[in-house]
Scaffold this active site. Structure first.
Site, mmCIF file in Angstrom:
data_model
loop_
_atom_site.group_PDB
_atom_site.id
_atom_site.type_symbol
_atom_site.label_atom_id
_atom_site.label_comp_id
_atom_site.label_asym_id
_atom_site.label_seq_id
_atom_site.Cartn_x
_atom_site.Cartn_y
_atom_site.Cartn_z
ATOM 1 N N SER A 132 -44.856 0.139 -47.948
ATOM 2 C CA SER A 132 -44.238 1.366 -48.443
ATOM 3 C C SER A 132 -43.627 2.178 -47.308
ATOM 4 O O SER A 132 -42.607 2.848 -47.485
ATOM 5 C CB SER A 132 -45.286 2.217 -49.175
ATOM 6 O OG SER A 132 -45.810 1.520 -50.292
ATOM 7 N N TRP A 156 -45.020 -11.589 -47.279
ATOM 8 C CA TRP A 156 -44.856 -11.466 -48.735
ATOM 9 C C TRP A 156 -43.389 -11.627 -49.136
ATOM 10 O O TRP A 156 -42.874 -10.899 -49.973
ATOM 11 C CB TRP A 156 -45.433 -10.149 -49.255
ATOM 12 C CG TRP A 156 -46.917 -10.048 -49.055
ATOM 13 C CD1 TRP A 156 -47.568 -9.214 -48.195
ATOM 14 C CD2 TRP A 156 -47.907 -10.874 -49.663
ATOM 15 N NE1 TRP A 156 -48.928 -9.455 -48.239
ATOM 16 C CE2 TRP A 156 -49.161 -10.475 -49.142
ATOM 17 C CE3 TRP A 156 -47.873 -11.903 -50.599
ATOM 18 C CZ2 TRP A 156 -50.376 -11.068 -49.528
ATOM 19 C CZ3 TRP A 156 -49.080 -12.498 -50.995
ATOM 20 C CH2 TRP A 156 -50.303 -12.075 -50.463
ATOM 21 N N ILE A 157 -42.754 -12.619 -48.523
ATOM 22 C CA ILE A 157 -41.342 -12.883 -48.769
ATOM 23 C C ILE A 157 -41.191 -14.007 -49.797
ATOM 24 O O ILE A 157 -41.604 -15.148 -49.546
ATOM 25 C CB ILE A 157 -40.612 -13.258 -47.463
ATOM 26 C CG1 ILE A 157 -40.862 -12.185 -46.385
ATOM 27 C CG2 ILE A 157 -39.134 -13.463 -47.728
ATOM 28 C CD1 ILE A 157 -40.469 -10.787 -46.787
ATOM 29 N N SER A 158 -40.618 -13.680 -50.938
ATOM 30 C CA SER A 158 -40.380 -14.691 -51.970
ATOM 31 C C SER A 158 -39.308 -15.666 -51.508
ATOM 32 O O SER A 158 -38.372 -15.285 -50.796
ATOM 33 C CB SER A 158 -39.944 -14.021 -53.273
ATOM 34 O OG SER A 158 -40.959 -13.190 -53.778
ATOM 35 N N GLU A 363 -42.086 -3.829 -54.394
ATOM 36 C CA GLU A 363 -40.880 -3.014 -54.573
ATOM 37 C C GLU A 363 -41.203 -1.583 -54.991
ATOM 38 O O GLU A 363 -40.578 -1.005 -55.869
ATOM 39 C CB GLU A 363 -39.920 -3.690 -55.564
ATOM 40 C CG GLU A 363 -39.441 -5.033 -55.029
ATOM 41 C CD GLU A 363 -38.205 -5.542 -55.691
ATOM 42 O OE1 GLU A 363 -37.375 -4.723 -56.110
ATOM 43 O OE2 GLU A 363 -38.066 -6.773 -55.780
#
Length: 402
Positions: A132, A156-158, A363
């Site tokens: 954040s 945490w990268i898709s 997000e």
């Protein structure tokens, strides 16, 4: 106000639903249990012209409106969150950002093949110590002649092991805090790049998520997206698009919870009648339906603003916050409706519950969106015009010259 979908939009919905029913639903339990990301899904989505559904035809896309992207995300998440996530990242976070901020050379080199589905796009913002609090990132980009040298990591990268191109954010001047962040288009094949998948996730196990590493990685100066120091603005604009797709996907998850629960309500009997006849079960079904209808109104309102070329940060935040909360609640109730069977992978609702947790975290956590909405109402927050905007829909060639 027109609440009707166009004939073209209905056609897209039916096409995606048919694909999900025939090619995802029969396999998703197996893929989820094995933590397997199935690459043929992206290939098939490209064949259906869905990887660039709302990208102008000028740049290889289908030229449909932004709410058609929402429809695609809604129907994909009805199948599984992993595949909506792939489209959210590829189209929402990456391609739309290049469309909005890229120069013509960047659009031709990167956006066109992504819109056609020939290449896959990723997005690298989050770091181990910077979620954040974006300004806490540690990744740096130091100018060296006609290149920038990137060092750092993202987490945490898709699509970490799948994407060909990534939008990566790094400090070019750390003394300026968030005003010293810049954005770069990074290619997987550039020396110094590596990735690693994260194992043991609670949910979205059929998705590919992990870490990116940059070790003295040389990125050409022409791969900077926007101007130096515009990275934070670009990232926040990208999140408007990403959050829009996440909210749309949440509607799809509520749909899946409703479908499974309604079927079970007619199938299961207690005390001599279908469990759907019991009022407290009806209350859970009613709450799911209310959540779906309210979420859709918020999502498609944000999409209409996008179509009109209007800033929609506030509306998209509200849609993401509420739709993801409703989806999490719907999944929890779906497990309750199924009773003990809801705790077993014999039925899909336990997967829905596991998957529903991530969207209330990524997000922008629900707490971040709560604060954002309060600040809008209190007058502490307002959205200023951006130097570049997404093109209005219907797309016109003149509107693409940003």
């Amino acid at each position: 106000m027109n609440f009707n979908f166009s004939e073209e939009q209905e056609m897209v919905r039916k096409m995606v639903r048919s694909y999900v029913d025939k090619e995802i639903m029969p396999h998703i339990g197996e893929w989820d249990a094995a933590s397997h990301f199935e690459p043929k899904v992206l290939k098939r989505l490209a064949e259906l012209d869905l990887m660039g559904v709302c990208i102008p035809e000028e740049y290889g896309g289908s030229g449909m409106d932004y709410n058609t992207l929402a429809i695609v995300c809604e129907e994909l998440e009805r199948g599984d969150t992993a595949f909506r996530t792939a489209v959210s990242v590829h189209t929402g976070l990456n391609s739309l950002t290049v469309l909005q901020w890229g120069n013509e050379e960047q659009k031709q080199k990167y956006l066109v093949p992504q819109a056609k589905g020939e290449k896959v796009g990723g997005f690298g913002l989050t770091e181990p110590g910077a979620g954040s609090d974006v300004a806490a990132m540690q990744t740096t980009a130091v100018k060296d002649g006609d290149h920038y040298i990137l060092n750092g990591s993202k987490t945490w990268i898709s699509l970490c092991d799948v994407a060909d191109y990534f939008l990566v954010f790094a400090y070019t001047d750390k003394t300026q805090k968030h005003k010293g962040i810049s954005a770069f288009i990074v290619e997987r094949e550039m020396p110094g790049f590596s990735s690693k998948a994260i194992k043991g996730k609670l949910g979205i196990r059929a998705g590919n998520t992990g870490e990116l590493f940059f070790d003295d990685m040389k990125v050409p100066a022409e791969n900077m997206l926007g101007e130096e120091g515009e990275g934070f603005k670009i990232a926040m604009a990208a999140l408007d698009n990403g959050r829009f797709t996440v909210a749309a996907g949440a509607c799809g998850q509520i749909m899946a919870c409703l479908e499974a629960s309604v079927n079970y309500c007619h199938e299961r009997k207690t005390f001599g009648k279908e469990i759907g006849k019991h009022q407290l079960v009806q209350q859970m079904i009613a709450n799911m339906e209310a959540g779906l209808q309210m979420s859709r109104l918020l999502v498609y309102k944000a999409g209409c603003l996008k179509n009109e070329g209007k800033r929609n940060t506030r509306e998209t935040s509200m849609a993401k916050w509420q739709a993801c909360n409703f989806a999490n609640e719907a999944a929890n109730d779906a497990v309750q409706v199924h009773g003990a069977y809801g705790y077993s992978n014999e039925y899909p609702v336990e997967r829905y519950l596991r998957n529903s947790k991530a969207p209330v975290l990524y997000e922008g956590t629900r707490e971040i969106h709560t604060v954002m909405q309060a600040e809008y109402v209190l007058g502490y927050r307002s959205d200023k015009p951006l130097s570049k905007s997404l093109p209005k829909w219907p797309f016109e060639e003149a509107s693409l010259e940003v």
